[in-house]
Design a protein around this motif. Structure first.
Motif, PDB file in Angstrom:
ATOM      1  N   ALA A  33       0.834  -1.204   0.000  1.00 52.42           N
ATOM      2  CA  ALA A  33       0.000   0.000   0.000  1.00 52.42           C
ATOM      3  C   ALA A  33       0.869   1.256   0.000  1.00 52.42           C
ATOM      4  CB  ALA A  33      -0.920  -0.002   1.221  1.00 52.42           C
ATOM      5  N   ALA A  34       1.919   1.249   0.821  1.00 55.32           N
ATOM      6  CA  ALA A  34       2.801   2.418   0.920  1.00 55.32           C
ATOM      7  C   ALA A  34       3.471   2.706  -0.425  1.00 55.32           C
ATOM      8  CB  ALA A  34       3.847   2.184   1.996  1.00 55.32           C
ATOM      9  N   ILE A  35       3.910   1.652  -1.096  1.00 59.45           N
ATOM     10  CA  ILE A  35       4.560   1.833  -2.400  1.00 59.45           C
ATOM     11  C   ILE A  35       3.564   2.429  -3.398  1.00 59.45           C
ATOM     12  CG2 ILE A  35       5.629   0.611  -4.360  1.00 59.45           C
ATOM     13  CD1 ILE A  35       6.738  -1.413  -2.273  1.00 59.45           C
ATOM     14  N   VAL A  36       2.345   1.873  -3.410  1.00 59.20           N
ATOM     15  CA  VAL A  36       1.316   2.371  -4.332  1.00 59.20           C
ATOM     16  C   VAL A  36       1.025   3.851  -4.064  1.00 59.20           C
ATOM     17  CG1 VAL A  36      -1.112   2.179  -5.001  1.00 59.20           C
ATOM     18  CG2 VAL A  36       0.262   0.110  -4.719  1.00 59.20           C
ATOM     19  N   ILE A  37       0.849   4.196  -2.784  1.00 62.50           N
ATOM     20  CA  ILE A  37       0.535   5.594  -2.445  1.00 62.50           C
ATOM     21  C   ILE A  37       1.700   6.511  -2.825  1.00 62.50           C
ATOM     22  CG2 ILE A  37       0.051   7.202  -0.539  1.00 62.50           C
ATOM     23  CD1 ILE A  37      -1.343   4.767   0.859  1.00 62.50           C
ATOM     24  N   TYR A  38       2.914   6.017  -2.598  1.00 65.30           N
ATOM     25  CA  TYR A  38       4.113   6.812  -2.894  1.00 65.30           C
ATOM     26  C   TYR A  38       4.149   7.188  -4.374  1.00 65.30           C
ATOM     27  CZ  TYR A  38       9.029   8.173  -3.033  1.00 65.30           C
ATOM     28  OH  TYR A  38      10.194   8.867  -3.193  1.00 65.30           O
ATOM     29  N   PHE A  39       3.817   6.213  -5.225  1.00 65.55           N
ATOM     30  CA  PHE A  39       3.918   6.484  -6.659  1.00 65.55           C
ATOM     31  C   PHE A  39       2.655   7.071  -7.276  1.00 65.55           C
ATOM     32  CE2 PHE A  39       7.473   3.440  -6.218  1.00 65.55           C
ATOM     33  CZ  PHE A  39       8.464   4.238  -6.774  1.00 65.55           C
ATOM     34  N   THR A  40       1.490   6.874  -6.675  1.00 68.71           N
ATOM     35  CA  THR A  40       0.251   7.321  -7.328  1.00 68.71           C
ATOM     36  C   THR A  40      -0.501   8.380  -6.537  1.00 68.71           C
ATOM     37  OG1 THR A  40      -1.055   5.639  -6.225  1.00 68.71           O
ATOM     38  CG2 THR A  40      -0.110   5.039  -8.357  1.00 68.71           C
ATOM     39  N   GLY A  41      -0.230   8.444  -5.222  1.00 64.06           N
ATOM     40  CA  GLY A  41      -0.962   9.389  -4.386  1.00 64.06           C
ATOM     41  C   GLY A  41      -2.399   8.961  -4.104  1.00 64.06           C
ATOM     42  N   TRP A  42      -2.732   7.688  -4.374  1.00 61.01           N
ATOM     43  CA  TRP A  42      -4.085   7.216  -4.062  1.00 61.01           C
ATOM     44  C   TRP A  42      -4.181   6.868  -2.583  1.00 61.01           C
ATOM     45  CZ3 TRP A  42      -4.018   2.996  -8.447  1.00 61.01           C
ATOM     46  CH2 TRP A  42      -4.099   3.631  -9.700  1.00 61.01           C
ATOM     47  N   THR A  43      -4.623   7.818  -1.781  1.00 61.10           N
ATOM     48  CA  THR A  43      -4.645   7.547  -0.337  1.00 61.10           C
ATOM     49  C   THR A  43      -5.705   6.517   0.066  1.00 61.10           C
ATOM     50  OG1 THR A  43      -6.031   9.490  -0.083  1.00 61.10           O
ATOM     51  CG2 THR A  43      -3.688   9.768   0.372  1.00 61.10           C
ATOM     52  N   TRP A  44      -6.720   6.309  -0.775  1.00 59.34           N
ATOM     53  CA  TRP A  44      -7.765   5.329  -0.428  1.00 59.34           C
ATOM     54  C   TRP A  44      -7.221   3.904  -0.318  1.00 59.34           C
ATOM     55  CZ3 TRP A  44      -8.154   1.672  -4.159  1.00 59.34           C
ATOM     56  CH2 TRP A  44      -7.760   2.023  -5.458  1.00 59.34           C
ATOM     57  N   VAL A  45      -6.066   3.663  -0.953  1.00 58.53           N
ATOM     58  CA  VAL A  45      -5.463   2.323  -0.878  1.00 58.53           C
ATOM     59  C   VAL A  45      -5.178   1.967   0.583  1.00 58.53           C
ATOM     60  CG1 VAL A  45      -3.442   0.942  -1.510  1.00 58.53           C
ATOM     61  CG2 VAL A  45      -4.470   2.494  -3.180  1.00 58.53           C
ATOM     62  N   ASP A  46      -4.781   2.999   1.347  1.00 58.16           N
ATOM     63  CA  ASP A  46      -4.465   2.800   2.762  1.00 58.16           C
ATOM     64  C   ASP A  46      -5.696   2.274   3.510  1.00 58.16           C
ATOM     65  OD1 ASP A  46      -2.728   3.363   5.180  1.00 58.16           O
ATOM     66  OD2 ASP A  46      -4.483   4.603   5.636  1.00 58.16           O
ATOM     67  N   THR A  47      -6.842   2.931   3.273  1.00 54.28           N
ATOM     68  CA  THR A  47      -8.082   2.518   3.944  1.00 54.28           C
ATOM     69  C   THR A  47      -8.478   1.111   3.516  1.00 54.28           C
ATOM     70  OG1 THR A  47      -8.746   4.831   3.793  1.00 54.28           O
ATOM     71  CG2 THR A  47     -10.441   3.256   4.438  1.00 54.28           C
ATOM     72  N   LEU A  48      -8.341   0.843   2.212  1.00 50.26           N
ATOM     73  CA  LEU A  48      -8.693  -0.468   1.678  1.00 50.26           C
ATOM     74  C   LEU A  48      -7.886  -1.570   2.377  1.00 50.26           C
ATOM     75  CD1 LEU A  48     -10.216  -2.103  -0.575  1.00 50.26           C
ATOM     76  CD2 LEU A  48      -8.128  -1.875  -1.919  1.00 50.26           C
ATOM     77  N   VAL A  49      -6.573  -1.350   2.472  1.00 51.85           N
ATOM     78  CA  VAL A  49      -5.704  -2.349   3.101  1.00 51.85           C
ATOM     79  C   VAL A  49      -6.087  -2.532   4.567  1.00 51.85           C
ATOM     80  CG1 VAL A  49      -3.338  -2.769   3.892  1.00 51.85           C
ATOM     81  CG2 VAL A  49      -3.773  -2.146   1.522  1.00 51.85           C
ATOM     82  N   ALA A  50      -6.393  -1.424   5.240  1.00 53.38           N
ATOM     83  CA  ALA A  50      -6.790  -1.505   6.650  1.00 53.38           C
ATOM     84  C   ALA A  50      -8.013  -2.412   6.810  1.00 53.38           C
ATOM     85  CB  ALA A  50      -7.092  -0.115   7.187  1.00 53.38           C
ATOM     86  N   VAL A  51      -8.993  -2.214   5.914  1.00 49.67           N
ATOM     87  CA  VAL A  51     -10.219  -3.010   5.988  1.00 49.67           C
ATOM     88  C   VAL A  51      -9.938  -4.474   5.642  1.00 49.67           C
ATOM     89  CG1 VAL A  51     -12.506  -3.352   4.953  1.00 49.67           C
ATOM     90  CG2 VAL A  51     -11.726  -1.051   5.537  1.00 49.67           C
ATOM     91  N   LEU A  52      -9.109  -4.689   4.622  1.00 55.26           N
ATOM     92  CA  LEU A  52      -8.774  -6.061   4.238  1.00 55.26           C
ATOM     93  C   LEU A  52      -8.093  -6.802   5.388  1.00 55.26           C
ATOM     94  CD1 LEU A  52      -7.543  -5.721   0.540  1.00 55.26           C
ATOM     95  CD2 LEU A  52      -9.664  -6.753   1.374  1.00 55.26           C
ATOM     96  N   ILE A  53      -7.178  -6.115   6.069  1.00 59.88           N
ATOM     97  CA  ILE A  53      -6.512  -6.754   7.210  1.00 59.88           C
ATOM     98  C   ILE A  53      -7.570  -7.132   8.249  1.00 59.88           C
ATOM     99  CG2 ILE A  53      -4.901  -6.435   9.127  1.00 59.88           C
ATOM    100  CD1 ILE A  53      -3.209  -4.655   7.369  1.00 59.88           C
ATOM    101  N   GLY A  54      -8.530  -6.220   8.460  1.00 60.22           N
ATOM    102  CA  GLY A  54      -9.605  -6.500   9.411  1.00 60.22           C
ATOM    103  C   GLY A  54     -10.403  -7.743   9.040  1.00 60.22           C
TER     104      GLY A  54
END
Length: 306
Positions: free
Chosen positions: A173-194
């Protein structure tokens, strides 16, 4: 399962080894947990927080397993004839319930973020998650050998394993956000972990409750066991068969065997061999009867002997 000779000695040594391993893994996890929570707030990453939440349940699982072992080693007393071994199961139950609470919190926080996304510092997020992964891998290596031995160590190992997968997804997620700026990826990963942790939690909950309700342990095939006892020489019928577990490794059985023609000593020995070797049952009380069920006066012809 083969019979164990010198069972008590090997068992004590085993617990001692497990206690050392768990203490080390716990120290590592707790230290990193604190770092990760702080980092989650600095970097604004919900995925890191979700991972930290697992680290927390992870640390709780390890701490519970530790306490359970310490308590499990306390001797039985008159009030508690099984000693305190059951604590391990209560601990697993508590741990499962904690995980449910954490998952709910993450889902709630994620829902909040859909309306107001946060600024996320992906680089910091990535560094912290990478350190987390390394720590998880170290803990996994420490716990792996013991995970086969007890429900508790298995619980602790599964925690660390799911944690490692959590860390990997946070890194991605961090790599994706770093290169694309899609912050929603962070929330998605958080939910998936849940969501990823819930089914495993459910299994742990089910196993713990089954043991607490004196259910037949998962690894015992009661039909085969009944058949094997019926097939013993001279046994005409069996009744009052009960199988239950005190902890994941301590399985008890009582049964009445109706065998009017049998040589009692021989039958008793054969039955004990069968149950301990074929079915891995540690404690048993067998009653051999020569008249139709004498349940009214339960006299144990052969008191349970070790």
């Amino acid at each position: 399962m083969g019979g164990q000779h010198g069972h008590d000695h090997s068992h004590a040594a085993l617990s001692e080894g497990n206690i050392k391993k768990l203490s080390f893994a716990l120290a590592l996890t707790t230290t990193f947990l604190i770092v990760e929570v702080i980092a989650a707030f600095i970097t604004q990453s919900l995925a890191l927080l979700s991972d930290a939440a697992h680290m927390f349940t992870d640390a709780a699982a390890l701490a519970i397993a530790l306490v359970a072992m310490k308590i499990g080693q306390m001797p039985a007393d008159n009030k508690r004839t099984f000693g305190y071994q059951r604590f391990e199961i209560l601990a697993a139950l508590f741990n499962a319930l904690m995980l449910f609470v954490v998952a709910l919190y993450i889902l709630y926080e994620a829902y909040q973020r859909f309306s107001q996304p946060a600024e996320i510092q992906s680089l910091g997020m990535m560094i912290v998650a990478t350190v987390g992964l390394i720590i998880n891998l170290i803990s996994m290596k420490i716990l792996f050998s013991s995970a086969q031995e007890s429900l508790n160590m298995k619980g602790a190992y599964l925690e660390v394993l799911s944690d490692a997968l959590g860390s990997i997804s946070v890194i991605i997620a961090a790599i994706v956000i770093y290169f694309t700026g899609w912050t929603w990826v962070d929330t998605l990963v958080a939910v998936l972990i849940g969501f990823w942790v819930l089914p495993r939690t459910w299994v742990l909950l089910k196993q713990s409750i089954n043991i607490l309700l004196e259910g037949v342990p998962d690894e015992i095939d009661i039909e085969k066991l009944r058949q094997d006892l019926m097939n013993l020489k001279d046994v005409e019928s069996i009744h009052q068969l009960k199988v239950w577990a005190i902890t994941s490794k301590n399985i008890h059985l009582t049964v009445h065997l109706y065998a009017p023609k049998a040589d009692r000593n021989v039958l008793y020995q054969t039955a004990v061999e069968l149950l301990s070797h074929e079915h891995g049952i540690t404690e048993m009380t067998l009653q051999i009867e020569d008249e139709a069920c004498a349940t009214q006066h339960l006299h144990d012809e052969h008191p349970h002997s070790h």
